[in-house]
Design a protein around this motif. Sequence first.
Motif, short mmCIF file in Angstrom:
data_model
loop_
_atom_site.label_atom_id
_atom_site.label_comp_id
_atom_site.label_asym_id
_atom_site.label_seq_id
_atom_site.Cartn_x
_atom_site.Cartn_y
_atom_site.Cartn_z
N SER A 282 -5.41 -2.44 1.80
CA SER A 282 -5.94 -3.76 2.13
C SER A 282 -6.36 -3.81 3.59
O SER A 282 -5.94 -3.00 4.41
CB SER A 282 -4.88 -4.83 1.87
OG SER A 282 -3.85 -4.73 2.84
N SER A 283 -7.18 -4.78 3.90
CA SER A 283 -7.63 -4.98 5.28
C SER A 283 -6.92 -6.16 5.93
O SER A 283 -7.37 -6.68 6.95
CB SER A 283 -9.15 -5.20 5.31
OG SER A 283 -9.49 -6.34 4.53
N GLU A 284 -5.82 -6.59 5.33
CA GLU A 284 -5.09 -7.74 5.86
C GLU A 284 -4.51 -7.43 7.24
O GLU A 284 -3.99 -6.36 7.47
CB GLU A 284 -3.96 -8.14 4.91
CG GLU A 284 -4.45 -8.64 3.56
CD GLU A 284 -3.28 -8.98 2.65
OE1 GLU A 284 -2.11 -8.87 3.10
OE2 GLU A 284 -3.54 -9.34 1.50
N GLU B 193 3.10 -1.16 1.34
CA GLU B 193 1.88 -1.24 0.54
C GLU B 193 1.51 0.14 -0.01
O GLU B 193 1.14 0.27 -1.18
CB GLU B 193 0.72 -1.79 1.38
CG GLU B 193 -0.57 -1.92 0.58
CD GLU B 193 -1.76 -2.32 1.43
OE1 GLU B 193 -2.88 -2.37 0.89
OE2 GLU B 193 -1.58 -2.58 2.64
#
Length: 565
Positions: free
Chosen positions: A72-74, A262
Amino acid sequence: MTPEDKLVPEDKNINNDKKTTENNPLPESQGRRNALKALATTPVLGALAYGVYKKQKYEKSLRDVGDVFKLSSETPGIPPLKADGQRIRIGVIGYGGRGKYLLRAAGFATPQHLQGWIDDAKKNKRDMRYKDFKEQEDLNIEFAAICDIFDTFAEEGMAAGANINREGVGGKMGPAPKRYRHYQELLADKDIDAVIIATPDHWHSTMVMDAAKAGKHVYVEKPLSWTVPETYMVRQVVKDTGIVFQLGHQGRQIDSYRKAKEIIDKGLLGPITLVEVCTNRNDPNGAWVYDLHPDASPQTIDWKQYEGNPERIKEYMDYMTKYNLLKYVGPEPRDQFSKERFFRWRCWWDYSTGLSGDLLTHEYDAINQLMGVGIPHSATSSGGVYFFKDGRTVPDVLQTTFEFPDKNMTMLYSATLASNRNRGKVIMGHDASMEVGDTLTVKIDSASTRYKEKLEKGIIKPDVPFYTYVPGKNNVDAITSATEMYFAQRGLLYSYLGGKRYDTTFLHVREWLEAIRDRNKKPSCDIDAAFEEAITAHMGTRAYLEGRTMYWDRDKEEIVRGELN
């Protein structure tokens, strides 16, 4: 592209190709150094993958691996404090080394300590400790009361609490916290909402239970308990009273751990069968040989109160007597005043939980946070006092093997207090291994199934850094001791959220306070996680003391002994 998607081409030191990249006229090793330097000085949270691709544009590299490795790019941040939230009045029990750190994290420090930071910043412009502390978010709390059985520490705590403007020597002070001589007197103060407990291990659970019964919310340093019987009792009391409880594992706030979780949850490492964690230190401070304060004496320390709760002492002595472990008790009488045992209490089982409770718990809690392993099926330990021949009974070398057959996994803990050799926290899967600390690095396994096609095509090279997550850290030269460096490398000092550096203990205390204000929020290291931590540590300790494997009966919730070795 997001920072998480950005890939840096292969390093010339890996494939011996001395050509420059298509998009970078600099030699690649220099380009990589510059990229890392820029990352270290830019307040942006990002990921850097390098060292594994043939010379090709970033976009093509992404296409080559995006089907098998994508994150993810969070960019995590922290939510604002509750608007118009309750102002919480804090009582502090124990203002020794860790107590001082906890209160600094909460926004309170003595003028003398801050003056030292101010002076250091004048000598070194990169020393940002005072600037960071001055700008640290106000947690909307009042340091209202303190109890320490050493007069000098109590007086220092009062000075820290009065330093509401966070100034150095000569600054404007506010009202000092009220001092109590006995912790029960502090707990009886109806104006106190919550307590921070930072005493030696042998007092933790007793004080938590007493505080909970008095209606005070509790933040307590790890480990949860000193004896096994009290572990069950403190869990029950916390649940029955409904207080907000947080155990002091600030590693719960580390950004790199979030990214590691993650990676694990997405199966990018493949089936994980082995985890290695460790403690390596090589200086007296790291081995708990702390300074003996010149003010300490029977006149300035309430030794009777220090001895411990009689019920807890009986639990300890009953266990040591029943299993022929009296060689580990003492050797000095418990009621005999001793500067060494007061300041260096971690060296003796009479007050301590040893390496298992003090340092192993950091490593175990990290793995439990990442993988939800729970209490192990078994624990086997070995070690001894091999270097610090100073009368301690707690080992300075310890190896413990924890088995998790339901997870098809083993966790190895290895510790020495006489070597600085750097060893990280390594999680080994069938497809890749990951080392986690203040940064995160993934290496693809040469026999991987998931990445087999990419390996065969030469797109991925095995056993070299494939993905590295480097939070935007800077000013690391503010770290002043080997012990601080040890914790910093494990990510236990700082975390980077929303592009800003935070003290992890500050974040952990903040989370607890917000859970007090909003009961819909849950502390990340609550009593259930604390119970798992305590039982795991006790299994490792008992395995060492008794020289046999300890097993956990999940149905009966009890530790079961194996055969003697």
